[in-house]
Motif scaffolding. Structure first.
Motif, PDB file in Angstrom:
ATOM      1  N   PRO A 261       0.818  -1.213   0.000  1.00  0.00           N
ATOM      2  CA  PRO A 261       0.000   0.000   0.000  1.00  0.00           C
ATOM      3  C   PRO A 261       0.851   1.262   0.000  1.00  0.00           C
ATOM      4  CG  PRO A 261      -0.748  -1.564   1.669  1.00  0.00           C
ATOM      5  CD  PRO A 261       0.577  -2.036   1.188  1.00  0.00           C
ATOM      6  N   GLY A 262       2.159   1.110   0.270  1.00  0.00           N
ATOM      7  CA  GLY A 262       3.044   2.254   0.318  1.00  0.00           C
ATOM      8  C   GLY A 262       3.474   2.761  -1.046  1.00  0.00           C
ATOM      9  N   GLY A 263       2.971   2.159  -2.125  1.00  0.00           N
ATOM     10  CA  GLY A 263       3.297   2.658  -3.459  1.00  0.00           C
ATOM     11  C   GLY A 263       4.284   1.757  -4.171  1.00  0.00           C
ATOM     12  N   ASP A 264       5.338   2.368  -4.776  1.00  0.00           N
ATOM     13  CA  ASP A 264       6.265   1.612  -5.604  1.00  0.00           C
ATOM     14  C   ASP A 264       7.478   1.123  -4.823  1.00  0.00           C
ATOM     15  OD1 ASP A 264       7.415   4.022  -5.117  1.00  0.00           O
ATOM     16  OD2 ASP A 264       7.827   4.535  -7.215  1.00  0.00           O
ATOM     17  N   GLN A 265       7.413   1.143  -3.507  1.00  0.00           N
ATOM     18  CA  GLN A 265       8.489   0.624  -2.682  1.00  0.00           C
ATOM     19  C   GLN A 265       8.092  -0.730  -2.112  1.00  0.00           C
ATOM     20  OE1 GLN A 265       9.870   3.419   0.289  1.00  0.00           O
ATOM     21  NE2 GLN A 265       9.436   5.176  -1.016  1.00  0.00           N
ATOM     22  N   ARG A 266       9.077  -1.553  -1.829  1.00  0.00           N
ATOM     23  CA  ARG A 266       8.800  -2.856  -1.264  1.00  0.00           C
ATOM     24  C   ARG A 266       9.135  -2.870   0.226  1.00  0.00           C
ATOM     25  NH1 ARG A 266      13.627  -6.901  -3.433  1.00  0.00           N
ATOM     26  NH2 ARG A 266      15.349  -5.848  -2.366  1.00  0.00           N
ATOM     27  N   SER A 267       8.523  -3.796   0.936  1.00  0.00           N
ATOM     28  CA  SER A 267       8.793  -3.977   2.355  1.00  0.00           C
ATOM     29  C   SER A 267       9.377  -5.367   2.572  1.00  0.00           C
ATOM     30  CB  SER A 267       7.503  -3.839   3.176  1.00  0.00           C
ATOM     31  OG  SER A 267       6.897  -2.585   2.998  1.00  0.00           O
ATOM     32  N   TRP A 268      10.236  -5.490   3.574  1.00  0.00           N
ATOM     33  CA  TRP A 268      10.766  -6.796   3.927  1.00  0.00           C
ATOM     34  C   TRP A 268      11.071  -6.826   5.424  1.00  0.00           C
ATOM     35  CZ3 TRP A 268      15.612  -7.337   6.117  1.00  0.00           C
ATOM     36  CH2 TRP A 268      16.488  -6.257   5.980  1.00  0.00           C
ATOM     37  N   LEU A 269      10.970  -8.003   5.995  1.00  0.00           N
ATOM     38  CA  LEU A 269      11.271  -8.187   7.404  1.00  0.00           C
ATOM     39  C   LEU A 269      11.996  -9.510   7.595  1.00  0.00           C
ATOM     40  CD1 LEU A 269       8.006  -7.114   9.301  1.00  0.00           C
ATOM     41  CD2 LEU A 269      10.193  -5.917   9.264  1.00  0.00           C
ATOM     42  N   ALA A 270      12.930  -9.547   8.532  1.00  0.00           N
ATOM     43  CA  ALA A 270      13.606 -10.775   8.945  1.00  0.00           C
ATOM     44  C   ALA A 270      13.544 -10.838  10.466  1.00  0.00           C
ATOM     45  CB  ALA A 270      15.052 -10.791   8.459  1.00  0.00           C
ATOM     46  N   GLU A 271      13.387 -12.058  11.001  1.00  0.00           N
ATOM     47  CA  GLU A 271      13.147 -12.189  12.438  1.00  0.00           C
ATOM     48  C   GLU A 271      13.860 -13.404  13.006  1.00  0.00           C
ATOM     49  OE1 GLU A 271       9.943 -13.674  15.605  1.00  0.00           O
ATOM     50  OE2 GLU A 271      10.769 -14.653  13.837  1.00  0.00           O
ATOM     51  N   LEU A 272      14.382 -13.276  14.221  1.00  0.00           N
ATOM     52  CA  LEU A 272      14.932 -14.384  15.004  1.00  0.00           C
ATOM     53  C   LEU A 272      14.180 -14.440  16.323  1.00  0.00           C
ATOM     54  CD1 LEU A 272      18.786 -13.879  14.485  1.00  0.00           C
ATOM     55  CD2 LEU A 272      17.333 -15.586  13.380  1.00  0.00           C
ATOM     56  N   ASP A 273      13.899 -15.658  16.811  1.00  0.00           N
ATOM     57  CA  ASP A 273      13.127 -15.757  18.040  1.00  0.00           C
ATOM     58  C   ASP A 273      13.502 -17.012  18.820  1.00  0.00           C
ATOM     59  OD1 ASP A 273      11.379 -18.022  17.069  1.00  0.00           O
ATOM     60  OD2 ASP A 273      10.712 -16.491  15.658  1.00  0.00           O
ATOM     61  N   VAL A 274      13.083 -17.037  20.075  1.00  0.00           N
ATOM     62  CA  VAL A 274      13.320 -18.182  20.945  1.00  0.00           C
ATOM     63  C   VAL A 274      12.169 -18.295  21.936  1.00  0.00           C
ATOM     64  CG1 VAL A 274      14.694 -16.823  22.591  1.00  0.00           C
ATOM     65  CG2 VAL A 274      14.952 -19.313  22.513  1.00  0.00           C
ATOM     66  N   ARG A 275      11.799 -19.532  22.244  1.00  0.00           N
ATOM     67  CA  ARG A 275      10.794 -19.806  23.264  1.00  0.00           C
ATOM     68  C   ARG A 275      11.375 -20.839  24.219  1.00  0.00           C
ATOM     69  NH1 ARG A 275       5.122 -21.483  21.050  1.00  0.00           N
ATOM     70  NH2 ARG A 275       6.472 -22.870  19.864  1.00  0.00           N
ATOM     71  N   HIS A 276      11.195 -20.615  25.540  1.00  0.00           N
ATOM     72  CA  HIS A 276      11.794 -21.510  26.526  1.00  0.00           C
ATOM     73  C   HIS A 276      10.837 -21.716  27.697  1.00  0.00           C
ATOM     74  CE1 HIS A 276      14.510 -22.381  30.058  1.00  0.00           C
ATOM     75  NE2 HIS A 276      14.832 -23.343  29.215  1.00  0.00           N
ATOM     76  N   THR A 277      10.765 -22.940  28.170  1.00  0.00           N
ATOM     77  CA  THR A 277       9.970 -23.275  29.355  1.00  0.00           C
ATOM     78  C   THR A 277      10.871 -23.955  30.371  1.00  0.00           C
ATOM     79  OG1 THR A 277       7.964 -23.579  28.028  1.00  0.00           O
ATOM     80  CG2 THR A 277       7.968 -24.520  30.226  1.00  0.00           C
ATOM     81  N   LEU A 278      10.948 -23.386  31.573  1.00  0.00           N
ATOM     82  CA  LEU A 278      11.763 -23.935  32.646  1.00  0.00           C
ATOM     83  C   LEU A 278      10.851 -24.402  33.763  1.00  0.00           C
ATOM     84  CD1 LEU A 278      14.526 -24.429  34.013  1.00  0.00           C
ATOM     85  CD2 LEU A 278      14.385 -22.071  34.889  1.00  0.00           C
ATOM     86  N   ALA A 279      10.804 -25.703  34.004  1.00  0.00           N
ATOM     87  CA  ALA A 279       9.974 -26.259  35.069  1.00  0.00           C
ATOM     88  C   ALA A 279      10.538 -25.867  36.427  1.00  0.00           C
ATOM     89  CB  ALA A 279       9.905 -27.774  34.941  1.00  0.00           C
ATOM     90  N   LEU A 280       9.667 -25.346  37.285  1.00  0.00           N
ATOM     91  CA  LEU A 280      10.054 -24.943  38.639  1.00  0.00           C
ATOM     92  C   LEU A 280       9.027 -25.506  39.614  1.00  0.00           C
ATOM     93  CD1 LEU A 280      11.022 -21.215  38.001  1.00  0.00           C
ATOM     94  CD2 LEU A 280      12.586 -23.122  38.399  1.00  0.00           C
ATOM     95  N   GLY A 281       9.317 -26.656  40.200  1.00  0.00           N
ATOM     96  CA  GLY A 281       8.383 -27.268  41.135  1.00  0.00           C
ATOM     97  C   GLY A 281       7.085 -27.622  40.438  1.00  0.00           C
ATOM     98  N   SER A 282       5.987 -27.134  40.979  1.00  0.00           N
ATOM     99  CA  SER A 282       4.676 -27.397  40.389  1.00  0.00           C
ATOM    100  C   SER A 282       4.290 -26.363  39.342  1.00  0.00           C
ATOM    101  CB  SER A 282       3.598 -27.422  41.482  1.00  0.00           C
ATOM    102  OG  SER A 282       3.520 -26.157  42.118  1.00  0.00           O
ATOM    103  N   GLY A 283       5.205 -25.453  39.023  1.00  0.00           N
ATOM    104  CA  GLY A 283       4.921 -24.415  38.046  1.00  0.00           C
ATOM    105  C   GLY A 283       5.981 -24.366  36.968  1.00  0.00           C
TER     106      GLY A 283
END
Length: 393
Positions: free
Chosen positions: A253-275
């Motif tokens: 929608p911005g006209g004659d220009q292009r858009s681009w995106l690059a992404e890095l991510d991480v997800r982590h779950t650490l068990a702590l007792g009952s939570g």
């Protein structure tokens, strides 16, 4: 605060459903499973590393959902309701409140054996959220076509019911509302899971269609097709991911220009007792035609929540959480930084219902691009308090 609206038939219906769900016996729910309609990249339990076995197709609904079995397959029904009070104060303004229904959704999933799924998630206010068909092709390959989330941002892809926050905040307003580079769009993608790899390795590649306000895209603009890809590697409690997206000049929608995106991510779950301590983090860079400027933009977001209790579905728990977001729209432009901090607390029965509170502070520098300040929800500096009741069924 503005006065609350009169409770009409819809309000009474919402209240009735909430009471029915809150009163269900705890034995009705006992396992945790992701919702397929809320994330285009949800992963089932992987096959044993090195076994060569192919993992099953994604699960779309929790096992306790209403299941209608026929000779031609199964239909699973479910949904969720959110009721939210939002009190905001824009910089230099006064506090004002609004009671809203941000989600009132019904979902139906048709499954035939382990090869075909068709999912429709409908908001009772008249909006189709997800509507796609998933087909298993064999050798780890599958395909998906319809309306579903663009596989860009980890936190945007994650189910709202699994994130601790009430709303995703600054980067949601930018990526989805302002730029239209995330969220749900019509598209098609090919998926591949490596059956013999260590951990759960998945690759996604597809195209999505940018839509004009009238939902039509001119042929001379290449039908507005926007390619994207994503790869993830899940090993135990850690998942690493990378995404890329290109919006060609003809699709922007911005006209004659292009858009681009690059992404890095991480997800982590650490068990702590009952939570557990649950954390999501991501960093994005690229250039958006709508924002303009000469330099690249840089964005980052971290969400973390420490759940105390709730080891099993239906068990009582509390969960304090934090979210930090920041964005530099143009690295070549001074004094245009936007940032937001949020803190809150969840309490309820794990994966059944919860009451959420969230306090937000957003700051926008004087050089913020006008297109971001002109949003309907405005990215101007503000403070906000949110209280939400969420019920799943």
């Amino acid at each position: 605060m503005r006065p609350l609206p009169h409770r009409g038939p819809m309000g009474r219906g919402v209240l009735l459903i909430a009471l029915l769900v809150l009163g269900r016996p705890a034995s009705a729910q006992d396992t945790e499973a992701p919702r397929a309609s809320d994330t285009a990249t949800e992963a089932p339990e992987p096959a044993a590393p090195g076994s060569g076995a192919e993992a099953p197709e994604p699960t779309s609904r929790e096992p306790e959902a209403l299941v209608l079995s026929t000779n031609f397959g199964d239909v699973q029904l479910g949904g969720r309701i959110n009721v939210r009070e939002t009190i905001e104060q824009p910089q230099g303004g006064i506090w004002a409140g609004e009671l809203t229904l941000p989600a009132a959704r019904l979902e139906a999933t048709y499954r035939w054996k382990k090869r075909l799924r068709a999912v429709v998630e409908f908001d009772v206010r008249g909006e189709v959220k997800d509507a796609f068909i998933w087909l298993k092709l064999g050798q780890g390959f599958a395909t998906r076509a319809g309306r579903f989330k663009v596989p860009l941002s980890l936190i945007e892809l994650e189910s709202a019911t699994r994130l601790p926050v009430v709303r995703r905040g600054l980067l949601r307003d930018v990526l989805d509302d302002a730029l239209g580079l995330s969220g749900r769009l019509p598209g098609a993608q090919v998926e591949w899971k490596c059956p013999g790899c260590l951990g759960n390795v998945r690759l996604l590649s597809g195209v999505w269609q940018t839509q004009d306000p009238d939902s039509k895209v001119a042929l001379e603009r290449g039908l507005g097709l926007m390619p994207a890809l994503r790869g993830t590697w899940e090993l135990g409690s850690v998942e690493l991911g990378a995404s890329g997206l290109l919006q060609p000049a003809g699709a922007s929608p911005g006209g004659d220009q292009r858009s681009w995106l690059a992404e890095l991510d991480v997800r982590h779950t650490l068990a702590l007792g009952s939570g557990a301590l649950r954390t999501w983090a991501e960093a994005l860079t690229g250039r958006a035609a709508l924002i303009g400027g000469t330099g690249k933009m840089l964005m980052g977001r971290v969400v973390t929540g420490w759940r105390l209790g709730g080891a099993d579905r239906g068990k009582a728990y509390v969960e304090p959480f934090l979210m930090l977001s920041a964005m530099d729209p143009d690295l070549d432009r001074p004094d245009d930084l936007l940032w937001e901090g949020a803190a809150g607390l969840n309490a309820g029965q794990w994966n059944r219902w919860r009451v959420q509170t969230q306090f937000e502070v957003r700051k926008a520098s004087s050089g913020t691009p006008p297109v971001l300040e002109a949003l309907e929800e405005s990215l101007a500096s503000r403070r906000a308090v949110l209280v939400q009741l969420e019920v799943g069924f």
